[in-house]
Design a protein around this motif. Structure first.
Motif, PDB file in Angstrom:
ATOM      1  N   ARG A 129       0.829  -1.387   0.039  1.00 59.01           N
ATOM      2  CA  ARG A 129      -0.180   0.193   0.046  1.00 59.01           C
ATOM      3  C   ARG A 129       0.714   1.374   0.082  1.00 59.01           C
ATOM      4  N   CYS A 130       2.332   1.304   0.231  1.00 55.56           N
ATOM      5  CA  CYS A 130       2.968   2.322   0.158  1.00 55.56           C
ATOM      6  C   CYS A 130       3.479   2.317  -1.327  1.00 55.56           C
ATOM      7  N   ALA A 131       3.689   3.476  -1.892  1.00 52.68           N
ATOM      8  CA  ALA A 131       4.216   3.444  -3.339  1.00 52.68           C
ATOM      9  C   ALA A 131       5.517   2.986  -3.239  1.00 52.68           C
ATOM     10  N   LYS A 132       6.305   3.379  -2.256  1.00 47.24           N
ATOM     11  CA  LYS A 132       7.809   3.211  -2.215  1.00 47.24           C
ATOM     12  C   LYS A 132       8.007   1.803  -1.629  1.00 47.24           C
TER      13      LYS A 132
ATOM     14  N   LEU B 226       8.074   1.556   1.526  1.00 45.89           N
ATOM     15  CA  LEU B 226       8.856   1.761   2.738  1.00 45.89           C
ATOM     16  C   LEU B 226       8.604   0.995   3.915  1.00 45.89           C
TER      17      LEU B 226
ATOM     18  N   CYS C  27      -0.947  10.056  -0.217  1.00 50.39           N
ATOM     19  CA  CYS C  27       0.182   9.532  -0.634  1.00 50.39           C
ATOM     20  C   CYS C  27       0.643  10.604  -1.910  1.00 50.39           C
ATOM     21  N   GLU C  28       2.046  11.006  -1.958  1.00 49.08           N
ATOM     22  CA  GLU C  28       2.565  11.683  -2.923  1.00 49.08           C
ATOM     23  C   GLU C  28       2.145  11.544  -4.516  1.00 49.08           C
TER      24      GLU C  28
ATOM     25  N   GLY D  22       6.864  12.822   1.155  1.00 53.47           N
ATOM     26  CA  GLY D  22       5.861  13.414   0.303  1.00 53.47           C
ATOM     27  C   GLY D  22       4.409  13.108   0.960  1.00 53.47           C
ATOM     28  N   SER D  23       4.392  12.699   2.034  1.00 54.66           N
ATOM     29  CA  SER D  23       3.065  12.350   2.737  1.00 54.66           C
ATOM     30  C   SER D  23       2.564  13.681   3.029  1.00 54.66           C
TER      31      SER D  23
ATOM     32  N   CYS E 263      -1.939   7.532   2.177  1.00 55.81           N
ATOM     33  CA  CYS E 263      -0.594   7.225   2.606  1.00 55.81           C
ATOM     34  C   CYS E 263      -0.687   6.039   3.615  1.00 55.81           C
ATOM     35  N   ALA E 264      -0.129   4.939   3.042  1.00 58.02           N
ATOM     36  CA  ALA E 264      -0.240   3.819   4.014  1.00 58.02           C
ATOM     37  C   ALA E 264       0.564   4.144   5.522  1.00 58.02           C
ATOM     38  N   TRP E 265       1.467   5.152   5.316  1.00 64.11           N
ATOM     39  CA  TRP E 265       2.226   5.158   6.700  1.00 64.11           C
ATOM     40  C   TRP E 265       1.368   6.058   7.659  1.00 64.11           C
TER      41      TRP E 265
ATOM     42  N   PRO F 227       7.087   7.129   6.900  1.00 61.14           N
ATOM     43  CA  PRO F 227       6.629   7.778   5.445  1.00 61.14           C
ATOM     44  C   PRO F 227       7.780   8.476   4.936  1.00 61.14           C
ATOM     45  N   CYS F 228       7.742   8.785   3.510  1.00 72.77           N
ATOM     46  CA  CYS F 228       8.604   9.661   2.895  1.00 72.77           C
ATOM     47  C   CYS F 228       8.193  10.979   3.017  1.00 72.77           C
TER      48      CYS F 228
HETATM   49  S1  SF4 Z   1       3.424   9.240   0.656  1.00 75.03           S
HETATM   50 FE1  SF4 Z   1       2.997   7.444   1.872  1.00 75.03          FE
HETATM   51  S2  SF4 Z   1       2.231   5.782   0.871  1.00 75.03           S
HETATM   52 FE2  SF4 Z   1       3.005   7.465  -0.659  1.00 75.03          FE
HETATM   53  S3  SF4 Z   1       5.152   6.887  -0.961  1.00 75.03           S
HETATM   54 FE3  SF4 Z   1       5.336   8.253   0.812  1.00 75.03          FE
HETATM   55  S4  SF4 Z   1       5.334   6.839   2.689  1.00 75.03           S
HETATM   56 FE4  SF4 Z   1       4.563   5.677   0.992  1.00 75.03          FE
END
Ligand code: SF4
Lengths: 222, 277
Positions: free
Chosen positions: A151-154, A156, A169-170, A163-164, A177-179, A160-161
């Motif tokens: 569920r997290c695009a990256k 991770l 999610c970014e 971009g959340s 955003c999964a995180w 989170p990255c």
């Molecule tokens: S915004 Fe959230 S779901 Fe999207 S890539 Fe970043 S951590 Fe993963």
């Protein structure tokens, strides 16, 4: 469940247009729930193909059948007596069903009628979303039951990255955003200390990276 | 005359540079593998640039296993801009063979797709069709398994033709010890039209020769060769002699070149070269 989506009718027509006797074979399991390959969809597709061939002035026999499962020897046996009547079988099961049918019936082309998409759930009628990538080593115990691998695009594993934003999610405002979900859930469970633990580097060899996978269970083998 | 030069596992490049420098004048280009057998070490791009910087030509391997299409194209641009003129495309062994079993293999592009991407880049566009500001130009190599026969050979040849159509200019074969063993392949290929470069592998011991003879499919090591090593008082010396003789035989046979591979014994390359009659 395995979520599948309909294939474009043009693509299906392209794959079956040379055949005169076709069996459309549905499956009663996952593809029925996601309304892509059950009895109802078999009927709709059969009508569409009959109409197409009629318009072309072609006399093509199209039969319909739906099995309990196509990923099981037992149920696939049900078509053994009729297989030879068809020049092709259009299977509306997931990729597993298509292949299992093909492995059983060598001399009949088995064509896929759906696109198999992911392991997911019905979020609401008409909306299915991904929940699992079958990575082979589940980490849901540490992530509040929400899977960052799927569920997290990256993908991770430790928060989170950058971009959340506002819970999204970014990559898209339509994707949670999964995180954010994980942290909210851990908070609600009073388990934010789980979040502090650094997850080790993931072993991807249990994922598809290790080549085609198998599960061997001697305790249940006959 | 090509020689394989594995970049180091580490940042100490002294051994690689010394080995390469010793044969600089006699080797046309060094083939720099991209983490062969999925064993982590310095990248082919890094190794190639270091050699190029010191005036040595290279054939840089480009491998589908570890990089997606963004990274592959990016590295090709870096290589092209830094003077790498020859590349060799390979699929790469599965990480399960190497020393990082848990790694995720990438395989975003297949070999033919990578070749297609290279052709596009040479024509001034990236894979998305966007114009490049200056396009790289490469002589492109790939591998062909010359040791096959019958049906397997047939499909290898059709794959080879596909690769040629996709822009491959030369082929390097797996280790060759006995030209007679690849007769079926040679009867189907015109060496004057398709540049074939056999690999000459330096055997390191009797054990290695025996092991390869028994276990490596499609590589034929004649019994007589194994016996020669067995009976030699100085086995390492004999292995160098065998490699030198094989290079000579390959040159005589009209192949386009030869690639000496010493897997870790790069310091023996001068010896092999000295012994070629
Ligand atoms: S915004 Fe959230 S779901 Fe999207 S890539 Fe970043 S951590 Fe993963």
């Amino acid at each position: 469940m395995i979520v599948a989506d309909k294939k474009p009718i043009e693509e299906i027509i392209e794959s079956v247009k040379e055949f005169k006797k076709i069996l459309i074979l549905g499956c009663n399991e996952c593809v029925t729930v996601c309304e892509a390959g059950g009895k109802k969809e078999v009927g709709i597709l059969a009508s569409a193909l009959r109409m197409f061939f009629l318009n072309q002035g072609k006399d093509v026999k199209i039969d319909e059948q739906t099995l309990e499962r196509q990923c099981d020897h037992e149920y696939l046996e049900e078509i053994r007596d009729v297989v030879d009547q068809y020049e092709a079988i259009l299977s509306l099961a997931c990729g597993v069903g298509v292949q299992f049918t093909a492995e059983k019936y060598h001399s009949t082309p088995i064509l896929p009628g759906v696109n198999t998409c992911f392991l997911g759930a019905t979020e609401q009628r008409g909306l299915w979303t991904e929940r699992c990538q079958a990575c082979g080593s589940c980490i849901l115990a540490f992530t509040g039951g929400i899977c960052p691998v799927s569920r997290c695009a990256k993908r991770l594993l430790n928060g989170p990255c950058g971009g959340s934003s506002k819970g999204k999610c970014e990559i898209s405002k339509d994707v949670d955003c999964a995180w954010q979900l994980i942290i909210d859930r851990l908070k609600a469970l009073g388990k934010l200390d789980e979040y502090e633990k650094v997850q080790p580097i993931k072993n991807w060899s249990t994922d598809r990276a290790g080549g085609p996978r198998r599960v061997v269970r001697e305790d249940v083998a006959l | 005359m090509l020689a394989e030069m594995e970049p180091p596992k580490g940042v100490d490049i002294s051994v690689m540079m010394e080995n390469a420098s010793r044969v600089k004048g006699e080797i046309d280009a060094f083939v720099v593998p991209e983490m062969s057998n999925a064993v982590m070490r310095m990248s082919a791009l890094g190794g190639a640039l270091l050699l190029q910087k010191n005036g040595m030509d290279t054939v840089m391997q480009v491998c589908c296993r570890d990089r997606n299409r963004l990274a592959l194209q990016a590295d090709l641009l870096a290589a092209g801009a830094s003077g790498v003129k020859h590349i060799m495309v390979v699929t790469g062994e599965d990480p399960g063979f190497g020393d990082h079993h848990q790694a995720k293999a990438v395989y975003d592009l297949t070999l033919l797709e990578l070749l297609d991407a290279i052709e596009k880049m040479e024509n001034g566009h990236d894979m998305s069709g966007i114009d490049l500001c200056g396009s790289p130009q490469f002589l492109v190599g790939s591998t062909v398994n010359a040791g096959l026969s019958a049906q397997a050979l047939e499909s290898e040849l059709s794959e080879m033709n596909q690769k040629i159509k996709s822009g491959v200019d030369f082929f390097i074969t797996p280790p060759l010890f006995d030209i007679a063993s690849i007769k079926p392949f040679l009867s189907c290929v015109d060496l004057s039209k398709t540049p074939i470069i056999p690999t000459v592998l330096l055997l390191k011991s009797l054990g290695m020769a025996r092991y390869m003879a028994r276990n490596v499919k499609h590589v034929h090591i004649p019994d007589e060769l194994v016996r020669r090593i067995q009976n030699a008082p100085d086995k390492a010396r004999e292995c160098v002699n065998i490699a030198a003789e094989t290079v000579h035989a390959i040159k005589e046979h009209g192949f386009s070149g030869v690639c000496i591979s010493t897997i870790g014994w790069e310091d023996k390359v001068p010896d092999i070269l000295k012994n070629i009659s």
